[in-house]
Design an enzyme around this catalytic site. Structure first.
Site, PDB file in Angstrom:
ATOM      1  N   ASP A   1       3.165 -15.477  11.143  1.00 28.19           N
ATOM      2  CA  ASP A   1       1.819 -15.835  10.695  1.00 28.19           C
ATOM      3  C   ASP A   1       0.880 -14.634  10.913  1.00 28.19           C
ATOM      4  O   ASP A   1       0.373 -14.422  12.014  1.00 28.19           O
ATOM      5  CB  ASP A   1       1.358 -17.056  11.505  1.00 28.19           C
ATOM      6  CG  ASP A   1      -0.013 -17.545  11.094  1.00 28.19           C
ATOM      7  OD1 ASP A   1      -0.737 -16.807  10.393  1.00 28.19           O
ATOM      8  OD2 ASP A   1      -0.370 -18.668  11.499  1.00 28.19           O
TER       9      ASP A   1
ATOM     10  N   GLU B   1       0.824  -1.221   0.000  1.00 29.71           N
ATOM     11  CA  GLU B   1       0.000   0.000   0.000  1.00 29.71           C
ATOM     12  C   GLU B   1       0.858   1.271   0.000  1.00 29.71           C
ATOM     13  O   GLU B   1       1.717   1.462   0.878  1.00 29.71           O
ATOM     14  CB  GLU B   1      -0.932  -0.003   1.221  1.00 29.71           C
ATOM     15  CG  GLU B   1      -1.914   1.158   1.209  1.00 29.71           C
ATOM     16  CD  GLU B   1      -2.894   1.121   2.380  1.00 29.71           C
ATOM     17  OE1 GLU B   1      -3.194   0.024   2.891  1.00 29.71           O
ATOM     18  OE2 GLU B   1      -3.348   2.206   2.780  1.00 29.71           O
TER      19      GLU B   1
ATOM     20  N   LYS C   1      -7.567  -0.845  11.373  1.00 31.80           N
ATOM     21  CA  LYS C   1      -6.905  -1.230  10.121  1.00 31.80           C
ATOM     22  C   LYS C   1      -5.664  -0.352   9.940  1.00 31.80           C
ATOM     23  O   LYS C   1      -4.604  -0.814   9.513  1.00 31.80           O
ATOM     24  CB  LYS C   1      -7.877  -1.085   8.949  1.00 31.80           C
ATOM     25  CG  LYS C   1      -7.385  -1.681   7.638  1.00 31.80           C
ATOM     26  CD  LYS C   1      -6.513  -0.757   6.826  1.00 31.80           C
ATOM     27  CE  LYS C   1      -6.095  -1.384   5.505  1.00 31.80           C
ATOM     28  NZ  LYS C   1      -5.171  -0.543   4.738  1.00 31.80           N
TER      29      LYS C   1
ATOM     30  N   HIS D   1      -1.848  10.088   0.192  1.00 31.13           N
ATOM     31  CA  HIS D   1      -2.023   8.745  -0.361  1.00 31.13           C
ATOM     32  C   HIS D   1      -2.040   8.803  -1.887  1.00 31.13           C
ATOM     33  O   HIS D   1      -1.336   8.073  -2.556  1.00 31.13           O
ATOM     34  CB  HIS D   1      -3.336   8.180   0.174  1.00 31.13           C
ATOM     35  CG  HIS D   1      -3.574   6.769  -0.192  1.00 31.13           C
ATOM     36  ND1 HIS D   1      -2.949   5.723   0.470  1.00 31.13           N
ATOM     37  CD2 HIS D   1      -4.342   6.208  -1.141  1.00 31.13           C
ATOM     38  CE1 HIS D   1      -3.337   4.600  -0.067  1.00 31.13           C
ATOM     39  NE2 HIS D   1      -4.185   4.857  -1.050  1.00 31.13           N
TER      40      HIS D   1
HETATM   41  C1  MEV Z   1      -5.778   3.222   5.178  1.00 28.83           C
HETATM   42  O1  MEV Z   1      -4.977   2.112   4.811  1.00 28.83           O
HETATM   43  C2  MEV Z   1      -5.824   3.351   6.682  1.00 28.83           C
HETATM   44  C3  MEV Z   1      -6.732   4.446   7.210  1.00 28.83           C
HETATM   45  O2  MEV Z   1      -8.050   4.291   6.704  1.00 28.83           O
HETATM   46  C4  MEV Z   1      -6.710   4.332   8.725  1.00 28.83           C
HETATM   47  C5  MEV Z   1      -7.693   5.223   9.430  1.00 28.83           C
HETATM   48  O3  MEV Z   1      -8.744   5.564   8.855  1.00 28.83           O
HETATM   49  O4  MEV Z   1      -7.415   5.531  10.613  1.00 28.83           O
HETATM   50  C6  MEV Z   1      -6.275   5.819   6.772  1.00 28.83           C
END
Ligand code: MEV
Length: 452
Positions: free
Chosen positions: A292, A87, A276, A390
């Site tokens: 793992d 990513e 995430k 991003h």
């Molecule tokens: C993207 O990989 C991760 C985010 O969505 C985490 C978040 O929203 O805190 C930017």
């Protein structure tokens, strides 16, 4: 429709074939081109003989970028951390946040507990028998511990072993059952094999004591006794948003980060995304060191729901002198010996870059990079929005996918970022435009400095 179905699924005897013969068969059945087959034939950092050892029906290798997170400092020690991740912006973001934390004194991290859990399920007991069985097991705990510790004598020599036995009763379930938990220090190993062997060896002893019928004997990936905590305290000045249409003071940014945390604390929809973002900083280390990641992911998300509601794994608050404080506690079942970790050349290289850490130290590193990723995501989300950074990095992928080569990649990406139109069709338009056509194919364009 053909009258005779092609054998594209059973592929009988496939597993018995040599790697070359497997690729030949694959090419025939799925009409793969010579170029496609050569992608599978290529030796990568993982030799074919090892992938054949790791998995069945091995074809080739699916590669991920391996990058380096910089600036990390934990308990006064410096670490450069290998990240295996595809990513865009994950590595740049974690390195950036690690820099703010470094300038504020670095991460503090500690091991809260270091035990894996094995489960032995006992069935065919009624509610009264379950209650009596619990008492019997606890009364024979020392004897069971002694037997359990005979299973891996070398682990005992390394300072590990079975530490405790606990009982959990599920007398009200539609099929009542009892579970015996075996708590084990697996030292430098992730421990799945060590724990499973003890569960299987001890199950008959347990059955001899309490009767019933042995069901499952397996480790629990809910490793809530193998916990790591990372924390940081940041000077808000470092978070100031300057070069922006809407500049913000560090104190304002810190307050917004706390508001974002509160959102994730109460709303599971937000908590899932928030977590995430934390795992963006954990999984890449887990993967790079040959661990793992499915086990880690399963355990971490179960832990996030331990209160009965899925919540934020991290916590952010502002202390009385205005510094931003962050804390992250995670269950991490990681190893630095055994299996893939020992055999995969890149896992070995990653561990070497990390200074050949113990499993505990690897947990401290992963918890800290998890907190760094969380901080970077929250600062971006609460200020410029996540897409700016991003998409800036992603723009190059878009340009490449649209057919840009060499210097065109940077130029098309930069133009898409400038015009805030980042899409495949925009990249194609730019490539077709005179702007790009005028650039000689061998022109060189300086790269954006991605990392701080
Ligand atoms: C993207 O990989 C991760 C985010 O969505 C985490 C978040 O929203 O805190 C930017």
């Amino acid at each position: 429709m053909t009258t005779q179905a092609r054998d594209t699924s059973a592929l009988s005897g496939f597993y018995k074939l040599s790697h070359s013969a497997r690729l030949e068969r694959l090419s025939g059945v799925f009409a793969l081109s010579d170029d496609q087959i050569s992608l599978l034939r290529k030796e990568s950092s993982l030799p074919h003989h090892l992938s054949d050892l790791f998995v069945e029906n091995s074809l080739g290798h699916f590669s991920l970028p391996l990058g380096l997170v910089t600036n990390l400092q934990i308990n006064g020690n410096d670490y450069a951390v290998p990240f295996a991740v595809e990513e865009s912006s994950v590595i740049a973001a974690a390195s950036n946040a690690a820099k703010w934390v470094r300038q504020s004194g670095g991460f503090k991290a500690e091991v809260l507990s270091s035990l894996m859990i094995g489960q032995v399920q006992i069935l065919d007991l009624d509610a009264a028998a379950i209650s009596a069985a619990s008492t019997t097991i606890l009364a024979h705990k020392e004897e069971l511990l002694l037997k359990a510790n005979q299973v891996h004598p070398r682990l005992l020599l390394r300072g590990g072993g079975v530490r405790d036995i606990e009982v959990r009763a599920f007398a009200e379930a539609e099929i009542p059952f009892l579970v015996v938990h075996i708590l084990m220090d697996t030292r430098e190993a992730m421990g799945a094999n060590l724990v499973n062997t003890v569960c299987e060896s001890l199950a008959p002893e347990i059955q001899d004591l309490i009767g019933g019928r042995v069901g499952l004997r397996i480790l629990s990936n809910y490793a809530d006794r193998r916990l790591f905590k990372a924390s940081c305290r940041i000077d808000p000045e470092l978070l100031t948003l300057k070069d922006s249409d809407s500049p913000l003071s560090g104190a304002q940014v810190a307050q917004r980060i706390v508001e974002a945390y509160v959102f994730a604390k109460y709303d599971p929809y937000r908590a899932t995304t928030h977590n995430k973002g934390i795992m963006n900083g954990v999984d890449p280390v887990v993967i790079a060191t040959g661990n793992d990641w499915r086990a880690v992911e399963a355990g971490v998300h179960a832990f996030a729901a331990r209160s009965g509601r899925y919540e934020s794994l991290s916590r952010w608050w502002i202390d009385p002198v205005g510094f931003l404080n962050g804390e992250l506690t995670l269950p991490l079942q990681l190893g630095t010996v055994g299996g893939v970790t020992r055999l995969h050349p890149l896992a070995q290289l990653s561990l070497q870059i990390l200074g050949n850490p113990s499993a505990d130290r690897l947990g401290l590193i992963a918890a800290s990079t998890g907190l760094a990723s969380n901080l970077a995501a929250l600062r971006a989300l609460t200020t410029t929005g996540i897409q700016a950074g991003h998409m800036k990095l992603h723009a190059k992928n878009v340009a490449l996918a649209a057919g840009a080569t060499g210097a065109e990649i940077e130029i098309v990406a930069a133009e898409m970022v400038r015009s805030k139109k980042i899409s495949a069709s925009e990249a194609e338009n730019l490539l077709a435009s005179r702007l790009i056509a005028a650039i000689p194919k061998n022109a060189s364009v300086s790269r954006d400095a991605r990392l701080p």
